[in-house]
Scaffold this active site. Structure first.
Site, PDB file in Angstrom:
ATOM      1  CD1 TRP A 348      31.888  39.787  46.632  1.00  0.00           C
ATOM      2  CD2 TRP A 348      32.719  41.141  48.189  1.00  0.00           C
ATOM      3  NE1 TRP A 348      32.546  40.801  45.979  1.00  0.00           N
ATOM      4  CE2 TRP A 348      33.079  41.654  46.911  1.00  0.00           C
ATOM      5  CE3 TRP A 348      33.134  41.843  49.323  1.00  0.00           C
ATOM      6  CZ2 TRP A 348      33.819  42.819  46.753  1.00  0.00           C
ATOM      7  CZ3 TRP A 348      33.883  42.993  49.149  1.00  0.00           C
ATOM      8  CH2 TRP A 348      34.220  43.478  47.869  1.00  0.00           C
ATOM      9  CG  ASP A 349      28.537  40.291  44.199  1.00  0.00           C
ATOM     10  OD1 ASP A 349      29.449  39.487  44.500  1.00  0.00           O
ATOM     11  OD2 ASP A 349      28.540  40.955  43.154  1.00  0.00           O
ATOM     12  CD1 TRP A 396      34.539  33.776  44.334  1.00  0.00           C
ATOM     13  CD2 TRP A 396      34.431  34.996  46.211  1.00  0.00           C
ATOM     14  NE1 TRP A 396      34.468  35.093  43.967  1.00  0.00           N
ATOM     15  CE2 TRP A 396      34.413  35.871  45.101  1.00  0.00           C
ATOM     16  CE3 TRP A 396      34.373  35.529  47.493  1.00  0.00           C
ATOM     17  CZ2 TRP A 396      34.327  37.248  45.241  1.00  0.00           C
ATOM     18  CZ3 TRP A 396      34.291  36.912  47.631  1.00  0.00           C
ATOM     19  CH2 TRP A 396      34.267  37.760  46.513  1.00  0.00           C
ATOM     20  CD  GLU A 397      31.531  31.706  41.403  1.00  0.00           C
ATOM     21  OE1 GLU A 397      30.630  31.061  40.819  1.00  0.00           O
ATOM     22  OE2 GLU A 397      32.527  32.169  40.815  1.00  0.00           O
ATOM     23  CB  THR A 412      37.740  34.100  43.013  1.00  0.00           C
ATOM     24  OG1 THR A 412      37.076  33.320  42.008  1.00  0.00           O
ATOM     25  CG2 THR A 412      38.340  35.352  42.380  1.00  0.00           C
ATOM     26  CD  GLU A 477      37.318  39.020  42.330  1.00  0.00           C
ATOM     27  OE1 GLU A 477      36.511  38.530  43.131  1.00  0.00           O
ATOM     28  OE2 GLU A 477      37.063  39.214  41.122  1.00  0.00           O
ATOM     29  CE  LYS A 543      36.548  42.219  39.067  1.00  0.00           C
ATOM     30  NZ  LYS A 543      36.320  40.764  39.186  1.00  0.00           N
ATOM     31  CD  GLN A 544      35.669  44.293  43.372  1.00  0.00           C
ATOM     32  OE1 GLN A 544      34.969  44.255  42.373  1.00  0.00           O
ATOM     33  NE2 GLN A 544      35.544  43.401  44.331  1.00  0.00           N
ATOM     34  CD  GLU A 620      30.555  42.447  36.963  1.00  0.00           C
ATOM     35  OE1 GLU A 620      31.257  42.110  37.930  1.00  0.00           O
ATOM     36  OE2 GLU A 620      30.330  41.689  35.990  1.00  0.00           O
TER      37      GLU A 620
END
Length: 683
Positions: A348-349, A396-397, A412, A477, A543-544, A620
């Site tokens: 999603w980045d 997701w990836e 994830t 996450e 986390k974010q 990061e």
């Protein structure tokens, strides 16, 4: 200070102005230079196909990354992007002494962001000055070019060795040297061909020396070349030359690397690229590269009054441009083409963090990023079926296949489903900006329909008529397998609404269920009205950013009171080891609320602790050391564009609302905005 003599006064004033605001201030806004190589993190030169990461050691390249070329990381592992054959290591001998960092002086490196070039220079024993510049050619995107200049301060003898070093993980390399000939034109080609680590791809690398001041195709006009094969993994080509005092000697080393991911015959194709670079006049070749970068920089951000912020922002934008191409239909991994971080997978980045700035400043690149997903729609539809859902379910990836590429142990990959909504939102935003109805019919709506159908099937109807989305990993996450995660639910609502708008835009009747479900998906609240991260959230560290994404970019939470409650509640809960993007979201929201002070505080916090010497490459997190984090670059650019710049993505295109400047900035200019290439100036 008082001056008695007016002419002297003028001279002193001009001198002071030069010191404070040098004539080359514009140049300073484009270049980063260092003379320090301790705790060194290099800055990659890349062209969307290959990334070339320089080293602090002279005449060395740390690594080469091949975009969208994957093999399994291990027999039982997932895919990982390939670290290519290293064609950037050379040896230089002067008077029979091999040069290295220990016997040179005056080491200096400069990144020129405007031209996407990276120059290293040094002095050897006061008898020679050496400079070389690395290019990942934008015009010949599978190739690199290293341009050398050696100035003799005394009479010297030099020997130069070019190499193709193949990583030991490659299988059955075959290393050769051949002189190809057509009529009177000769073309010396050093080459290695090998299988990738588990045999998925054949990779071919070709290289040669180039002399600018002679006919490169005439064997009798170039120095004699000597081939030395240390092993199949270490293939070398060298020449020797005498340089008289006061003379400058110029040459280049060029190489190309191709794989069966992109070519049926990568060996021969790599040769053709090298021959093209060999026989194209140097000025023409490099001018084409620079011209393409000049076009990219038509979309730019100019900050007056704060040179450091200017450099930081431009470095972020440089990386997004370097990691992407408008003609590729490829996406950008979190670490771009700087490393194998996160296996080079697509998250999603891209859609939530890197894509919005690029959508504003370069629609060609933005189209590649969304087309990457469209090209993998059928695979996403199969995944939805395989997990018992309808429509399309994106991984997701993602890798070249479009299948799930997350390691199986990571929850994830199995449960972080908001990615499917993130993709859909990016698709509608592309249409909002470009109004490309042909694309919407052929690519946009077909995908939006499938992801909307997915969210209907993914939602569970409650007894009171509301809908829940259960058992997910949200943007935070740290909280796996929760129900009604705020961002997951909010992104699903937005995606369902956008699918209805897209249907109407092309004259198709939207599925009534889409808006029905969107209107009833739950967003939980605490008793005081603060948005609750998920149904059982009780104040844990996060986390974010998660909840705050409902204010920006989703525009679901729009009343100022709730926005401020959510900001004040969740900012203290951000984990120090979390990624940088969270602060960027907070910064955008504060800027849109008119609070420049908090916006600028969080803007700086979003990246300054993550900068790594000597150039400011972003890790990061403040606590990690894994540059370059392109996701963080996307976040900080969003603060400038959508926060301070006041730009908004709307159904009427890109519009500006209430821009605001930090007190440290005198003026902000954003150029090349949207298809009309507008300029916005904030003073």
């Amino acid at each position: 200070m008082q001056f008695k003599n007016s002419s002297n006064s003028l001279i002193l004033i001009l001198l002071l102005l030069f010191i404070i605001n040098p004539i080359n201030a514009q140049k300073e806004g484009w270049t980063l230079t260092t003379k320090e190589n301790a705790n060194y993190t290099g800055i990659v030169t890349a062209n969307g196909r290959i990334g070339i990461l320089p080293s602090s050691n002279i005449l060395e390249i740390d690594r080469i990354i091949l975009n969208n070329v994957y093999d399994k990381e291990s027999p039982l592992g997932v895919s990982r992007i390939l670290s290519g054959m290293n064609f950037g290591n050379l040896d230089l001998y002067i008077n029979n002494t091999k040069l290295n960092n220990d016997n040179i002086s005056g080491w200096k490196q400069t990144l020129n962001m405007k031209e996407a070039s990276f120059t290293t220079s040094f002095n050897y024993n006061s008898i020679a000055e050496v400079s070389y510049t690395i290019y990942a050619l934008r015009n010949v995107p599978y190739s690199g070019y290293i341009d050398f200049e050696i100035k003799a301060l005394k009479n010297i003898d030099i020997k130069v060795v070019g190499k193709i070093n193949t990583p030991k993980e490659y299988q059955t390399p075959l290393s050769t040297f051949r002189i190809l000939k057509d009529a009177e034109t000769t073309m010396p080609i050093l080459q290695t061909v090998a299988k990738s680590r588990l045999g998925k791809h054949t990779v071919g690398t070709s290289a040669t020396f180039v002399w600018h001041n002679v006919n490169s195709g005439r064997e009798d006009q170039r120095p004699e070349l000597t081939h030395t094969k240390i092993s199949e993994y270490d293939n070398r080509l060298s020449f020797q030359k005498k340089i008289t005092k006061g003379k400058q000697y110029k040459f280049a080393w060029t190489a190309a690397q191709c794989s069966t991911q992109d070519f049926f015959d990568p060996q021969n194709e790599s040769e053709r690229f090298v021959i093209f670079n060999l026989l194209t006049p140097q000025k023409d070749l490099l001018d084409q590269h620079k011209s393409l970068w000049k076009d990219l920089w038509k979309g730019d951000i100019i900050i007056d009054g704060d040179l450091q912020s200017q450099l930081d922002v431009r470095l972020a934008l440089y990386h997004l441009y370097a990691f992407s191409r408008g003609d590729s239909n490829l996406s950008i991994a979190p670490m771009g083409l700087s490393s194998q971080g996160y296996n080079g997978h697509i998250f999603w980045d891209t859609e939530l963090w890197m894509y919005p700035p690029l959508l504003v400043l370069n629609q060609d690149i933005a189209r590649s990023l969304v087309n990457y997903r469209s090209d993998r729609l059928d695979v996403a539809k199969r995944k939805a079926i395989n997990f018992g859902y309808k429509g399309a379910m994106f991984p997701w990836e993602s890798d070249d296949t479009g299948e799930e590429a997350t390691p199986a142990w990571a929850l994830t990959g199995t449960f972080e489903h908001h990615i499917t909504a993130d993709v859909g939102i990016a698709f509608w935003n592309y249409y909002r900006v470009t109004k490309d109805k042909k694309w919407l019919k052929e690519r946009g709506y077909p995908l939006l329909k499938e992801v909307a159908d997915y969210w209907v099937s993914r939602s569970t109807k409650n007894s009171d008529g509301s809908y829940s989305i259960k058992n997910v990993v949200g943007a935070n996450e740290f909280a796996p397998n929760v129900d009604d995660n705020a961002f997951t639910n909010g992104s699903a609502i937005t995606c369902l609404q956008y699918a209805s708008l897209a249907a109407t835009e092309i004259g198709v009747t939207p599925n009534k269920t889409w808006n029905k479900v969107a209107d009833k998906i739950i967003i939980h609240k605490f008793k005081d009205g603060t948005t609750k991260e998920h149904s059982t959230y009780s104040g844990d560290r996060i986390k974010q950013a998660d909840v705050n994404l409902l204010s920006y970019p989703l525009d679901i939470v729009t009343d100022k009171e709730t926005i401020l409650k959510d900001l004040s509640y969740y900012e203290p809960k951000l984990a120090e080891e979390g990624p940088a993007m969270a602060q960027s979201v907070f910064a955008v929201i504060y800027a849109r609320l008119g609070d420049a002070e908090n916006a600028f505080r969080l803007f700086k916090r979003s990246y300054e602790p993550n900068k790594r010497p000597p150039f400011g490459a972003l890790a990061e997190a403040a606590t990690s050391n894994n540059p370059y984090f392109a996701t963080g670059a996307g976040g900080m650019l969003q603060t400038v564009i959508f926060g301070f710049g006041g730009l908004h993505l709307t159904d009427n295109g890109i519009i500006q609302k209430k821009p605001i400047l930090p007190s440290a900035w005198k003026k902000l200019t954003i150029t090349g905005v949207g298809p009309e290439k507008k300029t916005f100036i904030i003073e």
